[in-house]
Enzyme design. Structure first.
Site, PDB file in Angstrom:
ATOM      1  N   ILE A  36      28.309  29.703  41.146  1.00 49.29           N
ATOM      2  CA  ILE A  36      27.979  28.657  42.114  1.00 49.29           C
ATOM      3  C   ILE A  36      26.691  29.001  42.879  1.00 49.29           C
ATOM      4  O   ILE A  36      26.037  28.114  43.434  1.00 49.29           O
ATOM      5  CB  ILE A  36      29.166  28.449  43.090  1.00 49.29           C
ATOM      6  CG1 ILE A  36      29.129  27.076  43.713  1.00 49.29           C
ATOM      7  CG2 ILE A  36      29.217  29.541  44.150  1.00 49.29           C
ATOM      8  CD1 ILE A  36      30.406  26.712  44.475  1.00 49.29           C
ATOM      9  N   ASN A  97      31.923  43.969  39.125  1.00 50.18           N
ATOM     10  CA  ASN A  97      32.266  44.675  40.352  1.00 50.18           C
ATOM     11  C   ASN A  97      33.769  44.924  40.371  1.00 50.18           C
ATOM     12  O   ASN A  97      34.551  44.049  39.983  1.00 50.18           O
ATOM     13  CB  ASN A  97      31.852  43.849  41.570  1.00 50.18           C
ATOM     14  CG  ASN A  97      30.347  43.717  41.675  1.00 50.18           C
ATOM     15  OD1 ASN A  97      29.623  44.689  41.508  1.00 50.18           O
ATOM     16  ND2 ASN A  97      29.865  42.508  41.918  1.00 50.18           N
ATOM     17  N   HIS A 110      35.891  39.588  36.339  1.00 50.08           N
ATOM     18  CA  HIS A 110      34.822  38.746  35.780  1.00 50.08           C
ATOM     19  C   HIS A 110      33.603  39.584  35.494  1.00 50.08           C
ATOM     20  O   HIS A 110      33.365  40.603  36.138  1.00 50.08           O
ATOM     21  CB  HIS A 110      34.464  37.604  36.732  1.00 50.08           C
ATOM     22  CG  HIS A 110      34.114  38.055  38.119  1.00 50.08           C
ATOM     23  ND1 HIS A 110      35.068  38.406  39.050  1.00 50.08           N
ATOM     24  CD2 HIS A 110      32.914  38.246  38.731  1.00 50.08           C
ATOM     25  CE1 HIS A 110      34.489  38.763  40.175  1.00 50.08           C
ATOM     26  NE2 HIS A 110      33.164  38.690  40.014  1.00 50.08           N
ATOM     27  N   HIS A 112      29.448  39.142  35.282  1.00 46.88           N
ATOM     28  CA  HIS A 112      28.269  38.309  35.532  1.00 46.88           C
ATOM     29  C   HIS A 112      27.330  38.506  34.340  1.00 46.88           C
ATOM     30  O   HIS A 112      26.979  39.648  34.012  1.00 46.88           O
ATOM     31  CB  HIS A 112      27.516  38.771  36.785  1.00 46.88           C
ATOM     32  CG  HIS A 112      28.293  38.681  38.052  1.00 46.88           C
ATOM     33  ND1 HIS A 112      28.081  37.695  38.983  1.00 46.88           N
ATOM     34  CD2 HIS A 112      29.273  39.471  38.576  1.00 46.88           C
ATOM     35  CE1 HIS A 112      28.882  37.884  40.018  1.00 46.88           C
ATOM     36  NE2 HIS A 112      29.617  38.957  39.798  1.00 46.88           N
TER      37      HIS A 112
HETATM   38  P1  AMP Z   1      31.777  39.303  42.827  1.00 48.07           P
HETATM   39  O1  AMP Z   1      31.073  39.748  44.074  1.00 48.07           O
HETATM   40  O2  AMP Z   1      31.401  40.149  41.635  1.00 48.07           O
HETATM   41  O3  AMP Z   1      33.269  39.191  43.041  1.00 48.07           O
HETATM   42  O4  AMP Z   1      31.201  37.876  42.479  1.00 48.07           O
HETATM   43  C1  AMP Z   1      31.853  36.674  42.781  1.00 48.07           C
HETATM   44  C2  AMP Z   1      30.941  35.555  42.374  1.00 48.07           C
HETATM   45  O5  AMP Z   1      31.686  34.341  42.364  1.00 48.07           O
HETATM   46  C3  AMP Z   1      29.744  35.329  43.301  1.00 48.07           C
HETATM   47  O6  AMP Z   1      28.523  35.508  42.564  1.00 48.07           O
HETATM   48  C4  AMP Z   1      29.914  33.874  43.767  1.00 48.07           C
HETATM   49  O7  AMP Z   1      28.693  33.178  43.867  1.00 48.07           O
HETATM   50  C5  AMP Z   1      30.812  33.300  42.680  1.00 48.07           C
HETATM   51  N1  AMP Z   1      31.622  32.143  43.066  1.00 48.07           N
HETATM   52  C6  AMP Z   1      32.375  31.999  44.189  1.00 48.07           C
HETATM   53  N2  AMP Z   1      33.008  30.806  44.188  1.00 48.07           N
HETATM   54  C7  AMP Z   1      32.664  30.187  43.031  1.00 48.07           C
HETATM   55  C8  AMP Z   1      32.984  28.935  42.436  1.00 48.07           C
HETATM   56  N3  AMP Z   1      33.818  28.056  43.025  1.00 48.07           N
HETATM   57  N4  AMP Z   1      32.440  28.624  41.230  1.00 48.07           N
HETATM   58  C9  AMP Z   1      31.598  29.495  40.627  1.00 48.07           C
HETATM   59  N5  AMP Z   1      31.254  30.691  41.132  1.00 48.07           N
HETATM   60  C10 AMP Z   1      31.779  31.045  42.323  1.00 48.07           C
END
Ligand code: AMP
Length: 125
Positions: A36, A97, A110, A112
């Site tokens: 997002i 992470n 997840h 990235h």
């Molecule tokens: P992390 O810090 O590795 O847990 O990354 C979480 C990621 O999820 C961040 O890069 C956010 O921008 C992303 N994120 C949070 N909410 C959403 C959403 N609804 N759809 C897509 N990505 C999201």
């Protein structure tokens, strides 16, 4: 200590269809959708459908079939997006992470996938 999975996390809600997302790839055990808040031209999140909190939880608790599906799916997404060398692209970076020191925000495993332009040096500040 066992891993606790919070099924109210954002990605669990996306998987249940409670929060919208636009999948770019789906397989039996894996889904990929755009981040997002993209940090690079291409910024896709690849997640398993199963309830795993982080990388180490996934490796310990997911079936071999789920793990193989996940890691093959990451490569398929990179190819589909045209960033992998096999697709004529210039490469990509994978980041995951795991836990508090990594600043993991969403407690559902997840990866990235970043690319589409140079992603810069790997820095930890
Ligand atoms: P992390 O810090 O590795 O847990 O990354 C979480 C990621 O999820 C961040 O890069 C956010 O921008 C992303 N994120 C949070 N909410 C959403 C959403 N609804 N759809 C897509 N990505 C999201």
């Amino acid at each position: 200590m066992p891993y606790a999975y919070d099924d109210q996390n954002i990605f669990a809600k996306i998987l249940r269809g409670e929060i919208p997302s636009t999948p770019v790839f789906e397989s039996e055990h894996t889904v990929a959708f755009p981040d997002i808040s993209p940090q690079k031209k291409t910024h896709i999140l690849v997640i398993p459908k199963g309830p795993y909190r982080c990388y180490d939880h996934f490796v310990q608790a997911a079936t071999a079939e789920e793990q193989l599906d996940f890691f093959k799916s990451v490569a398929k997404v990179a190819e589909q997006l045209g960033v992998s060398e096999s697709a004529g692209g210039e490469g990509f970076r994978l980041i995951t992470n795991s836990g508090a020191h990594s600043l993991q925000e969403v407690p559902h495993f997840h990866v990235h996938l970043l690319g589409g332009e140079p992603v810069g040096p790997l820095t930890c500040k």
